[in-house]
Design a protein around this motif. Structure first.
Motif, PDB file in Angstrom:
ATOM      1  N   SER A  46      41.882  30.032  34.190  1.00 31.57           N
ATOM      2  CA  SER A  46      41.028  30.280  35.094  1.00 31.57           C
ATOM      3  C   SER A  46      40.162  31.163  36.263  1.00 31.57           C
ATOM      4  O   SER A  46      40.912  31.062  37.112  1.00 31.57           O
ATOM      5  N   ALA A  47      38.825  31.402  36.238  1.00 34.90           N
ATOM      6  CA  ALA A  47      38.580  31.870  37.631  1.00 34.90           C
ATOM      7  C   ALA A  47      37.051  32.100  37.519  1.00 34.90           C
ATOM      8  O   ALA A  47      36.216  31.939  36.653  1.00 34.90           O
ATOM      9  N   ASP A  48      36.918  31.805  38.885  1.00 37.56           N
ATOM     10  CA  ASP A  48      35.483  32.114  39.055  1.00 37.56           C
ATOM     11  C   ASP A  48      34.734  33.391  38.812  1.00 37.56           C
ATOM     12  O   ASP A  48      34.921  34.160  39.109  1.00 37.56           O
ATOM     13  N   PHE A  49      33.824  32.810  38.185  1.00 37.48           N
ATOM     14  CA  PHE A  49      32.769  34.386  37.671  1.00 37.48           C
ATOM     15  C   PHE A  49      31.529  33.684  37.353  1.00 37.48           C
ATOM     16  O   PHE A  49      31.025  32.610  37.414  1.00 37.48           O
ATOM     17  N   SER A  50      30.523  34.242  37.322  1.00 37.61           N
ATOM     18  CA  SER A  50      28.936  34.296  36.604  1.00 37.61           C
ATOM     19  C   SER A  50      28.211  35.359  35.582  1.00 37.61           C
ATOM     20  O   SER A  50      29.059  36.372  35.514  1.00 37.61           O
TER      21      SER A  50
ATOM     22  N   ASN B 278      26.540  38.088  36.337  1.00 35.94           N
ATOM     23  CA  ASN B 278      26.340  39.407  36.798  1.00 35.94           C
ATOM     24  C   ASN B 278      26.596  40.411  36.175  1.00 35.94           C
ATOM     25  O   ASN B 278      27.269  41.977  35.780  1.00 35.94           O
TER      26      ASN B 278
ATOM     27  N   PHE C 225      32.833  41.263  36.144  1.00 40.88           N
ATOM     28  CA  PHE C 225      33.356  39.583  36.146  1.00 40.88           C
ATOM     29  C   PHE C 225      34.990  39.900  36.852  1.00 40.88           C
ATOM     30  O   PHE C 225      35.812  39.501  37.009  1.00 40.88           O
TER      31      PHE C 225
ATOM     32  N   PRO D 248      37.154  40.261  39.765  1.00 37.93           N
ATOM     33  CA  PRO D 248      37.987  39.423  40.734  1.00 37.93           C
ATOM     34  C   PRO D 248      37.437  39.067  41.957  1.00 37.93           C
ATOM     35  O   PRO D 248      37.731  38.914  43.277  1.00 37.93           O
TER      36      PRO D 248
ATOM     37  N   GLN E 223      34.086  40.401  43.960  1.00 39.21           N
ATOM     38  CA  GLN E 223      32.800  41.231  43.715  1.00 39.21           C
ATOM     39  C   GLN E 223      32.907  41.271  44.622  1.00 39.21           C
ATOM     40  O   GLN E 223      31.322  42.372  45.248  1.00 39.21           O
TER      41      GLN E 223
ATOM     42  N   LYS F  23      45.047  37.093  48.393  1.00 35.44           N
ATOM     43  CA  LYS F  23      43.612  35.536  48.448  1.00 35.44           C
ATOM     44  C   LYS F  23      44.891  35.063  48.676  1.00 35.44           C
ATOM     45  O   LYS F  23      45.641  34.984  47.885  1.00 35.44           O
TER      46      LYS F  23
ATOM     47  N   LYS G 287      44.465  35.156  36.380  1.00 35.48           N
ATOM     48  CA  LYS G 287      44.263  35.019  36.323  1.00 35.48           C
ATOM     49  C   LYS G 287      42.978  35.744  34.645  1.00 35.48           C
ATOM     50  O   LYS G 287      43.345  37.061  34.571  1.00 35.48           O
TER      51      LYS G 287
ATOM     52  N   ASN H  62      40.170  37.419  34.194  1.00 36.52           N
ATOM     53  CA  ASN H  62      39.680  38.113  34.954  1.00 36.52           C
ATOM     54  C   ASN H  62      40.359  39.443  35.252  1.00 36.52           C
ATOM     55  O   ASN H  62      40.087  40.920  35.280  1.00 36.52           O
TER      56      ASN H  62
END
Ligand SMILES: Cc1cc2nc3c(=O)[nH]c(=O)nc-3n(C[C@H](O)[C@H](O)[C@H](O)COP(=O)(O)OP(=O)(O)OC[C@H]3O[C@@H](n4cnc5c(N)ncnc54)[C@H](O)[C@@H]3O)c2cc1C
Ligand code: SF4
Ligand code: SF4
Lengths: 376, 641, 261
Positions: B34-38, B41, B193, B195, B197, B209, B232, B234
């Motif tokens: 899983s990865a942070d995304f919105s 976007n 998406f 990684p 942004q 990271k 991840k 994405n």
């Protein structure tokens, strides 16, 4: 027998002509014109009741420098009353009177190549038992003495002992401890395992080096059948295949070596391992495992012959532990010159060729000499 | 059924196929972590496409125009078809519009075809070679069918329909079956998406990271990336965006030196890995192999001998460790990639697994990491010795009670006699500018840059925390360093651990001082032809390409540019621990860079990094002299006095 | 039949000679790696044993290098390590050690004292080991590239040579998943069975002084020998033809006894 008198050097004229007319450049010990053997006084212990014992292995009839230093240091430290007894394990074909041994016990059955630690220990204990020496000196080496010495120490809990001794004098010994970060001192102990190069072997006196046949005949008591160990023999190895890390003599090629065959011949005649700079490796002249330097191997040879190597920092990093660095380079401003103990300026190929010839001649001369004069 | 209805049917069929394919492909991506995304976007895609992506593509105007025509024409045509046929309007005007759009597309396709006729080796063949034909089929089919019905002979219409179907198949099936056209969908979603942004805010985003180290994060007790599913989701999506244009390959210094690395193939191998699943298939051979890859192999490694699947360890069956250890982390591939793929993150992720979990590193890398752990220096030196070069310079050393304006951090180069000359020159310049500065002295530990690039996140984080603790106990306003690797770690990577500092490369500070008049430089008596080599960690990693040039100009030196400079500069081979892992190739990376300098006849190469200095000075033979900016500047002070 | 059920490797706490940071001792790690490999190949159990402070940070490096678990006999500085290790080695069929520690006296005596104490044979300078019936075959290091094969009866202690071909793999994952277990055998006796040489340490390192026989030299002689002996800066020979230059090299090699012809 060493005969050199005061050394003289003429900084302006390095070329000397020897008696037989060959021009020769000697660097720190030029031949002195009057070459008369010097007669040294004979040391004779006054009351032979006190003993210093040295225990050393010989290799093919010879004791190495390290063993010489051990015997010499016992002789230097021995007072007038003390007799220095040299127990030599393995055959001995050299005269050790100049090293100050008053008595010599040779045990030819203990060749260093044969693994028989319990038999050797039994022998040493027997000699100790007969002599009751006040001190025992041994080389801390890898040809069996360092090991035998420790076995001895382990069986003699009541005796004081020191290993890896790098400094010795009449009162104390010193050794590096804690991974080489500390220098530690102790009073001169009873069993001393000396590191290499801790003593000069050039003594102002000689001793009589009388063989002690009686001790010799009583010292071998071991029964092999009781042994926990079995010696299966040596593995054959050629010096060219020795891992560079272990090699004691390395001939190393750089970008300035055009003819690999010449270099290989030279290495063979010196019984040396072959190394190379990164550039020589990159050129495909040598395999990668021959590379010496920051991204290759770190070597610690006694002699490192750097041929056509400029001496970039990355290369020098790999040879920082080498004792004698000799460079052949045509550029006297190359950085290797600063590192080298001796630099010869000139064309690599030419000098290698001449060196190969010179070595062949020298070997020929030595073998002639030994033939006419087998025991030295 | 009329032709129109057939087109409508075809359109919906194709759309359904595409959506089904997308769903299928997204299932593959979702195997990742899983990865942070919105979702928001997704709306940013057009801007990101036209601005950020186009910014990269436009470096090669021919291709940019070709792509605009082809893709623009196709997208326009598809939208029009969607309206006219999808909604069954069947308006003639729209047909004319479709005709124009497809004509534009056809022109684009013509250029695609032209280009493919003598394609550079970096382009993939295989399925990609059919693309001009399938796209042409689509364009021609649609163009013909959008002609007024009256002029269409029945047989022509049928033929056109067949062409259109063939072309549509390429577009619709691409994503589901992993054909070349998957790049369109995956590429657009990747823009949304991505990684990193920050890249779309006009900022550089080059810091690696951190990963969590206190617990074993992944279910199989592995750190870093062991198998494709450890990426991840994405990142997996990003790999799918690759168009196999090979720009990364052409930019890669390791590839050029004949080391077994090709960033393009690396991405494709990862795609092979995550798009095959041994478990879900009855076929034992469902491991994907790299046999279908139709581009340049990893130099020295034949194609067709490696395979992988989503839950299988990547190294060595899919990608060999040497491939990963060849990378200098120069980011040239990332800089060139039109699809904004992040190769270095993937490589370091895989290295982390080799280092942290397996402990398997080649060459002198293990010794280096041990040195870093045990002495906080790369070379295993005494930390006290780092500033020995400055003992006679009468410069103060910082201490908690000695506040200064500027803290000078020397880095590992300080142990090297050569780089000490640079540092002494820098001190001279700072003194001439009457800057209030101090050396870091014994407090300085290695920043951990090399450890991090080698995948040793544990050692990096340990050093980072210790350094931050030290720095936070000292009082200074800014940090200056002559080592871009120090610059990068401190400035970009320490923030994640709570270290926020204003860090300047010496060239940046000196340029500021010179501009403000605080540093009065003379004119250089350097008459030799000079060029400037951009250190990757200064240029690409930190965007500083101007200050060194401005400074050189200010002392009257003209900078002759080499091939590949500035943000696109060619690597010296010194980064990422590559000199330590020392993977053999056909030649050395610094030799290639020096060849660039020789080509333009440069006699001096100005540098701004201890690594570049060492690498370029390691080139043998008749080569230009290597001088640091600080040395060149300091020599003008001598002239003045 | 496999008669080795338990292999124990003894590890010491090292420290970096420059920084003083606690670390694994390379020699001991080689022994441990060889022990682990052997245990795996003959399905024996491998133990890692340390006598000292269980909190020493050096120990975790052995975990990183694959120890899995380290058993620590907690002892204070004045306890005799040999005695207390001996109490824990009753079951070991094979005991491996490094060849020189880098903390304490580094005398390389430990394996010898231990062998003497337990009364089992010892082979040192081992490069590789192989199980053969009820013996172990050891490939031994000798200088100048020489190698020797010997066998030794079990149980035995084998000290591994620093050039043994084992590659150490440092893994952070193993480091944090391994365990350090303190053995509940509070060892009290401060043994006097082994003689202890009293060492006094000097923090600063200087070059050792060579032992020389006292000589009655004239001032002039002393000066001359000072000039000529072991001059540091290298000599550079520019002149002469290649034959003469070759002679210079040969002379140098002879003078320093680097060749014997
Ligand atoms: C990160 C890094 C790691 C490195 N690691 C290593 C390493 O591990 N090992 C290593 O060796 N290098 C290493 N290097 C390379 C090093 O910097 C040098 O480039 C290399 O050592 C030079 O090799 P060389 O001396 O053979 O060649 P050169 O520098 O070309 O020197 C050749 C020398 O031969 C002399 N010469 C030429 N022709 C003749 C002749 N006919 N007769 C006599 N003399 C002649 C020349 O005067 C010159 O001094 C590394 C470099 C880098 C950047
Ligand atoms: S990764 Fe990027 S640069 Fe490399 S081939 Fe794919 S799209 Fe092109
Ligand atoms: S970062 Fe540089 S060396 Fe690594 S793959 Fe990309 S271009 Fe190649």
């Amino acid at each position: 027998m060493s005969t050199s008198k005061a050394k003289r050097i003429n900084p302006n004229r390095i070329l000397n002509t020897t008696q037989n007319g060959i021009k020769r450049i000697t660097l720190s010990a030029p031949e002195v014109a009057e070459n008369i053997p010097e007669v040294k006084p004979l040391r004779t212990p006054t009351k032979p009741k006190n003993f210093y014992l040295t225990v050393t292995h010989a290799d093919r009839g010879m004791l190495d420098d390290h063993a010489h230093q051990v015997i010499a240091s016992a002789a230097i430290l021995a007072d007038k009353e003390t007799t220095v007894v040299a127990l030599v394990l393995g055959e001995l074909r050299e005269d050790i009177a100049s090293l100050g041994a008053d008595k010599v016990i040779v045990m030819p059955e203990f060749d260093y190549q044969v693994f028989q630690p319990d038999a050797e220990l039994a022998c040493v204990l027997k000699v100790i038992d007969s002599l009751q020496p006040s001190r025992i000196f041994m080389p801390d080496n890898m040809i069996g003495d360092g090991e035998l010495g420790r076995r001895l120490i382990a069986t003699q809990p009541s005796k004081s002992a020191a290993t890896h001794v790098i400094e010795i004098d009449a009162k104390h010994v010193a050794s590096y401890q804690a991974g080489g970060s500390l220098l530690a001192f102790a009073d001169l102990p009873e069993i001393i395992l000396l590191a290499a190069n801790t003593a000069e072997t050039n003594l102002p006196f000689v001793a009589s080096a009388i063989p002690d046949e009686q001790l010799k005949s009583t010292s071998y008591t071991f029964k092999e059948s009781n042994s926990d160990y079995k010696n299966l023999g040596m593995l054959p190895v050629a010096s060219a295949t020795i891992a560079l890390e272990e090699a004691d003599f390395i001939v190393s090629a750089g970008n300035g070596v055009s003819n690999v065959a010449t270099l290989e011949t030279l290495a063979r005649s010196l019984d040396a391992a072959i190394g190379a700079s990164r550039v020589a490796v990159d050129d495909g002249k040598f395999p990668r495992d021959k590379q010496i330097g920051a991204s290759g191997k770190t070597v610690s040879a006694s002699a490192y012959l750097a041929i056509g190597i400029s001496g970039a920092v990355q290369h020098l990093q790999g040879i920082k532990d080498c004792r004698h660095v000799i460079a052949i380079n045509r550029d006297n401003s190359a950085p290797i010159v600063k590192r080298a103990d001796l630099t010869v300026i000139g064309d690599a190929e030419e000098i290698m060729q001449s060196l190969i010839l010179a070595i062949a001649e020298a070997k020929q001369a030595t073998s002639n000499q030994t033939m006419s004069n087998p025991v030295n | 059924m009329s032709i129109q209805h057939l087109i409508t049917l075809l359109f919906w069929l194709a759309t359904a196929t595409l959506l089904a394919g997308l769903w299928r492909r997204s299932q593959l991506w979702r195997q990742g972590q899983s990865a942070d995304f919105s979702w928001i976007n997704l709306l940013a895609i057009p801007k990101r496409y036209f601005v950020d992506l186009h910014h990269v593509v436009s470096r090669e105007p021919f291709i940019a125009r070709t792509h605009v025509a082809t893709a623009g024409g196709a997208v326009a045509a598809l939208i029009l078809v969607a309206i006219n046929y999808g909604l069954m309007l069947y308006w003639n005007v729209l047909n004319w519009a479709i005709l124009i759009a497809t004509a534009i597309m056809l022109v684009g396709v013509f250029f695609v075809w032209l280009r493919r006729r003598n394609a550079p080796s970096r382009l993939s063949r295989g399925a990609w070679s059919r693309l001009p034909y399938s796209l042409a089929a689509f364009a021609i089919g649609l163009l013909v069918l959008s002609l007024p019905v009256s002029v269409l002979a029945g047989s022509v219409a049928v033929l056109a329909l067949i062409l259109l179907m063939a072309g549509s198949a390429e577009l619709a099936l691409g994503i589901g079956l992993g054909g070349p056209m998957k790049h369109a969908i995956a590429g657009l979603l990747h823009l949304a998406f991505h990684p990193r942004q920050q890249r779309f805010n006009g900022k550089l985003s080059t810091a690696l990271k951190p990963i969590a180290l206190d617990v074993i994060t992944l279910e199989n007790q592995e750190f870093g990336i062991s198998k494709p599913s450890d990426f991840k989701w994405n990142q997996l999506l990003g790999f799918d965006a690759c168009v196999q244009c090979g720009k990364c390959e052409a930019a890669c210094p390791a590839f050029a030196a004949g080391q077994p690395l090709n960033p393009k193939k690396l991405i494709q191998d990862l795609v092979v890995g995550f798009s095959h699943d041994e478990k879900s298939s009855h076929d034992k051979n469902s491991k994907g192999t790299d046999a279908k890859f139709a581009g340049s192999p990893y130099p020295g490694m034949p194609i067709g001998e490696h395979s992988g699947s989503i839950h299988a360890p990547i190294v060595p069956s899919l990608i060999e460790a040497e491939t990963l250890w060849s990378c200098t982390t120069c980011r040239a591939c990332v800089q060139e990639c039109p699809m904004l793929i992040e190769h270095v993150d993937a490589i370091v992720g895989l290295r982390r697994n080799l280092t942290l979990t397996k402990g398997e590193l080649p060459g002198s890398a293990p010794q280096t990491l041990e040195n870093l752990r045990q002495t906080a220096t790369v070379g295993g030196f005494d930390r006290k010795a780092r500033y020995y070069w400055a003992v006679d310079l009468n410069v103060k050393t910082i201490a908690p009670n000695i506040p200064v304006d500027i803290l000078l951090i020397a880095g590992e180069g300080a142990f090297d006699m050569r780089y000490q000359r640079t540092l002494r020159a820098l001190v001279k310049l700072l003194k001439a500018a009457k800057v209030d500065f101090a050396l870091m002295g014994e407090y300085e530990r290695d920043t951990g840059d090399t450890a991090r690039r080698l995948g040793d996140e544990a050692t990096f984080q340990k050093l980072a925390k210790l350094n931050i603790e030290t720095l936070n106990s000292l009082s200074f306003k800014r940090i200056v360093t002559a080592d871009p690797h120090v610059l990068h770690s401190l400035k970009n990577e320490y923030a994640a651990f709570g270290g926020n500092y204003e860090v300047l490369h010496h060239s940046t500070l000196l340029a500021q001082l010179a501009a403000s008049g605080q540093l009065k430089l003379g004119k250089s008596d350097e008459t030799r032809k000079l060029t400037y080599h951009d250190p990757c960690y200064l240029g690409r990693y930190n965007g500083e390409t101007e200050s060194p040039r401005a400074l050189l100009k200010s002392i009257g030196i003209q900078v002759n540019e080499m091939e590949r400079s500035g943000m696109r500069g060619r690597c010296c081979g010194g980064g990422g621990g590559a000199p330590l892992t020392d993977i053999p190739g056909k030649q050395r990376i610094p030799d290639i860079r020096i060849a660039d300098a020789r080509t333009i006849g440069a006699e001096v190469v100005a540098v701004g990094c201890p690594q570049c200095t060492a690498m370029l000075e390691g080139v043998v033979g008749n080569r230009p002299e290597i001088l640091d900016i600080a040395q060149l500047l300091a020599s003008t002070l001598e002239l003045e006095s | 039949m496999n008669i080795i059920k338990h292999i124990t490797t003894l590890v010491s706490a090292g420290r970096h000679p420059v920084s003083g940071e606690p670390r694994h001792c390379h020699n001991d790690s080689l022994a441990m790696t060889i022990g682990l490999d052997m245990a795996k190949s003959i399905s024996a159990k491998h133990h890692v044993l340390h006598a000292g402070n269980p909190d020493n940070k050096a120990l975790s490096e052995y975990l990183a290098l694959g120890a899995g678990q380290i058993d620590v006999i907690p002892i204070s500085d004045d306890t005799d390590v040999v005695d207390c290790l001996a109490t824990q080695l009753n079951h070991a069929d094979l005991i491996l050690t490094g060849s020189r520690a880098e903390s304490g006296e580094d005398s390389s005596l430990l394996p010898y004292l231990l062998a003497e104490k337990i009364g089992i044979p010892l082979v040192v300078n081992a490069l590789a080991i192989k199980v053969k019936a009820n013996t172990i075959e050891v490939l031994q290091f000798l200088p100048k590239g020489k190698r020797r094969h010997v066998t030794v009866k079990l149980p035995a202690i084998i000290a591994i040579h620093p050039l043994a071909p084992a590659s150490l793999k440092f893994s952070y994952a193993r480091q944090i998943s391994g365990a350090i277990k303190t053995l509940l055998v509070p060892y009290t006796s401060t043994s006097t069975s082994v003689h202890k040489t009293q060492w006094q340490t000097l923090a600063s390192i200087r070059k050792p002084i060579k032992l020389k026989a006292p000589e009655n030299k004239s001032g002039h002689d002393r000066m001359m020998s000072a000039i000529s002996s072991e001059s540091k800066g290298g000599a550079v020979v520019n002149n002469g033809n290649s034959v003469e230059k070759a002679q210079v090299i040969l002379g140098y090699l002879r003078e320093h006894r680097l060749i014997n012809f």
